[in-house]
Each structure stands twice: as structure tokens, then as C-alpha cells.
Design an enzyme around this catalytic site. Structure first.
Site, PDB file in Angstrom:
ATOM      1  N   LYS A  66       0.824  -1.219   0.000  1.00 35.29           N
ATOM      2  CA  LYS A  66       0.000   0.000   0.000  1.00 35.29           C
ATOM      3  C   LYS A  66       0.854   1.263   0.000  1.00 35.29           C
ATOM      4  CE  LYS A  66      -1.021   0.129   4.999  1.00 35.29           C
ATOM      5  NZ  LYS A  66      -0.330   1.378   5.340  1.00 35.29           N
ATOM      6  N   ASP A  67       2.174   1.133   0.222  1.00 25.85           N
ATOM      7  CA  ASP A  67       3.074   2.290   0.185  1.00 25.85           C
ATOM      8  C   ASP A  67       3.791   2.440  -1.153  1.00 25.85           C
ATOM      9  OD1 ASP A  67       2.475   2.898   2.819  1.00 25.85           O
ATOM     10  OD2 ASP A  67       4.131   1.714   3.620  1.00 25.85           O
ATOM     11  N   ARG A  72      -8.120   8.081   2.884  1.00 25.68           N
ATOM     12  CA  ARG A  72      -9.100   7.047   2.511  1.00 25.68           C
ATOM     13  C   ARG A  72      -9.952   6.655   3.723  1.00 25.68           C
ATOM     14  NH1 ARG A  72      -9.019   1.933   3.723  1.00 25.68           N
ATOM     15  NH2 ARG A  72      -6.877   2.122   4.493  1.00 25.68           N
ATOM     16  N   ARG A  73      -9.288   6.426   4.852  1.00 24.16           N
ATOM     17  CA  ARG A  73     -10.034   6.070   6.064  1.00 24.16           C
ATOM     18  C   ARG A  73     -10.857   7.257   6.566  1.00 24.16           C
ATOM     19  NH1 ARG A  73      -4.683   3.161   8.468  1.00 24.16           N
ATOM     20  NH2 ARG A  73      -5.016   1.061   7.599  1.00 24.16           N
ATOM     21  N   ARG A  92       1.520   5.066  17.558  1.00 22.20           N
ATOM     22  CA  ARG A  92       0.085   5.344  17.435  1.00 22.20           C
ATOM     23  C   ARG A  92      -0.698   4.734  18.596  1.00 22.20           C
ATOM     24  NH1 ARG A  92      -1.136   5.047  10.898  1.00 22.20           N
ATOM     25  NH2 ARG A  92       0.867   5.875  10.235  1.00 22.20           N
ATOM     26  N   CYS A 120      -1.457  10.025  -2.760  1.00 25.29           N
ATOM     27  CA  CYS A 120      -1.833  10.125  -1.348  1.00 25.29           C
ATOM     28  C   CYS A 120      -2.775  11.291  -1.083  1.00 25.29           C
ATOM     29  CB  CYS A 120      -0.558  10.313  -0.527  1.00 25.29           C
ATOM     30  SG  CYS A 120      -0.490   9.261   0.913  1.00 25.29           S
ATOM     31  N   ARG A 138       0.165  10.147  12.952  1.00 24.36           N
ATOM     32  CA  ARG A 138       1.356   9.644  12.254  1.00 24.36           C
ATOM     33  C   ARG A 138       2.228   8.851  13.216  1.00 24.36           C
ATOM     34  NH1 ARG A 138       3.771  12.201   8.137  1.00 24.36           N
ATOM     35  NH2 ARG A 138       5.017  10.287   8.143  1.00 24.36           N
TER      36      ARG A 138
END
Length: 313
Positions: free
Chosen positions: A83-84, A131-132, A155, A242, A149
């Protein structure tokens, strides 16, 4: 490079190192006698932690330094969270292997609430992903969504310190780090459609390095590669980065690919959704045609607004 040595460029976060060791172990199991060395590196994405990714160059910040190491022959492969991985690669480099996918869903993590729907109005939810954020805002416009971040441990610490009522992370990352017990609920794709390639590990190398490509062939997982191919083709056609909320998730069911995708306004005020079903050999074309359907149904205008009028044709 010695014939029996292979060097892996990797970030130094716990999750990145897990992925690198996973690939190392698979390579050594497939090729007895091969010596695999890790080349840990710090990327700009690891250093710039006080700004949302979308504002500082996107997910490519996590891969550029690794790609430079490949081009300068300081490493033979780079291991990435799919996903990166940006849609384009530097000349001479490419994605050659995609390993078997872990659970691609998003995880709802909270110390006080069992589900997203259980959060009271005004609760603070942390996520670094547009997206989230977009899908959360559509479902629960009464929540306060704040940027989050840092690596997984950072987190979770911010959640435990009371800065957030809940945070959204990837199920795959938590499982790989042995933190599955922190997951209160896995969010189904209907609620939070995953990111392109989420849960899959990809391996990049120099395209002219036939020896390394032969060594990597045993690690490629055909079904995962098909699914991620469809998702990435959709994203490539959208010229997705992004800065805009894009989700895409492909499943292989009864010999058929089921591809779902969305493009949304960052504030969740508008989300364009679509889906396709088709033969696995048509995975790439399915992704392209679904992207074109989304563009024609309103995604072009959303992208144009985000990119200041420069939307895909």
C-alpha cells in the site's frame, strides 16, 4: 556482490523489519546456502512525522531511499508494504514479486468502545489516511477525525495516553507485530474499503538482475498477485496518489475476480463507488475499466478539485 549473498534494503520500523525478516526466511528456506543480509535505512517518511503524508509528498516518501540503494547497487532487493508503493517506478527498477496477502481489512482499535458504531458523538478518532478519514466521515459525520502519524507502537501509545477515543490501523500490521489482541473489530470492506495492495508485501529489484529475479520467483503468490494487479491497475488509471481518498479491493471467489473501488472527497461529502466481476486473466483490464467508470461517474471532478484542475483524461 558474492554469488551466495543477497542484500535486502529495508526501513527500520518494527513492521518494516518484520517484513524484511519474513522475506529473508522465505528466501533461505527456498534456497539453502543463500546468505541474506539486511541493509536498514531511514526514509524521509520516517523522519517527517508532524505533517500529514498527503502534504509532504505521499507514500513514495517511504520507498525512495530504498530505490536509490538498488540503483547504486548497495542492495539487491527492497521489501515494501504494497500500500506504500507508488504506481510508477524509477527507470530500471520494478515490482517483481508479491508475497501471500495477510488480512487486508482496517482495524478499529479502542480501549473503551467495541465498535465504530458504539462511539459517542464528538469522539476523537485518529488516522493518517485520507481514505479512512473519508469513509469514516461519511458513516459518522458526528465524529472528530484527527491526523495520526508514526509507527504502530507510537500510534497505540497516543491512544493509550488518551489523545484519541479510537484509532484506525491495518489488521495486517497488528497481526504481524503480535498485537492482534488490540483489535476491537475488523472493519468489513463495506464500511472501510482497504487501500490498494493493503496487507500484501512486495519485492522490488533491478529489472536486469536475472539472478535475483530467479531467486525471488519462488516467493510470488499467484492469487495475491492477480488481486493486487487489478487494484493497482485501477489506481494507475486514476493517477491516484496520497492526496485523494482512493480505495480498491479485489477478491478471488469461485474462480472469478470481484473488484470494488471508490474515490471520495476528503471530507466524505461525496464518494463514488463501483465494482466489476471478471476472469482472473483480465485483472489489469478490469482495473482500468472500473477506473474509467468511476471517472465518468464523478471521480474526475473530485480528482480535478484535489489536483487543482489536473485530473486524468
Amino acid at each position: 556482490m558474492l554469488d551466495n549473498v543477497l542484500r535486502i534494503a529495508t526501513r527500520q520500523s518494527p513492521l518494516a523489519l518484520w517484513q524484511a525478516h519474513y522475506v529473508k526466511d522465505k528466501l533461505m528456506a527456498s534456497h539453502p546456502g543463500l546468505v541474506v543480509e539486511l541493509v536498514p535505512m531511514v526514509t524521509r517518511g520516517d523522519v517527517i512525522l508532524d505533517t500529514p503524508l498527503a502534504k509532504v509528498g505521499g507514500k513514495g516518501l517511504f520507498v525512495k531511499e530504498l530505490e536509490v540503494a538498488l540503483l547504486e547497487n548497495r542492495a539487491d532487493i527492497a521489501v515494501h508494504s504494497m500500500k506504500d508503493v507508488p504506481v510508477e517506478f524509477p527507470q530500471g527498477l520494478g515490482l517483481v514479486t508479491i508475497c501471500e496477502r495477510e488480512d487486508p481489512r482496517d482495524a478499529f482499535v479502542s480501549n473503551n468502545y467495541d465498535s465504530l458504531d458504539a462511539l459517542p458523538a464528538g469522539s476523537i478518532v485518529g488516522t493518517s489516511s485520507l481514505r479512512r478519514q473519508c469513509q469514516l466521515a461519511e458513516r459518522r459525520p458526528d465524529l472528530i477525525i484527527r491526523s495520526l502519524r508514526g509507527n504502530v507502537g507510537t500510534r497505540l501509545s497516543k491512544l493509550d495516553n488518551g489523545e484519541y477515543d479510537a484509532i484506525i490501523l491495518a489488521v495486517a500490521g497488528l497481526k504481524r507485530l503480535g498485537l492482534e489482541s488490540r483489535i476491537r473489530a475488523a472493519l468489513p470492506p463495506e464500511i472501510s474499503l482497504p487501500a490498494v495492495g493493503q496487507g500484501a508485501v512486495g519485492i522490488e529489484c533491478r529489472l536486469d538482475d536475472s539472478r535475483t529475479r530467479e531467486l525471488l520467483a519462488a516467493l510470488n503468490h499467484h492469487e495475491t498477485a492477480l488481486r493486487v494487479t487489478a487494484e493497482r491497475a485501477m489506481n494507475t488509471r486514476l493517477e491516484g496518489g496520497c492526496q485523494v481518498p482512493i480505495g480498491s479491493y479485489a477478491e478471488l471467489i469461485d474462480g472469478e475476480i470481484w473488484l470494488r473501488a471508490l474515490v471520495g472527497a476528503p471530507d466524505g461529502s461525496q464518494i463514488i463507488r463501483g465494482e466489476r466481476r471478471g476472469a482472473p486473466q483480465d485483472a489489469e483490464q478490469m482495473g482500468i475499466s472500473l477506473a474509467e467508470e468511476l471517472l465518468n461517474n464523478g471521480a474526475r471532478e473530485i480528482l480535478a478539485e484535489v489536483y487543482n484542475g489536473d485530473a486524468p483524461a
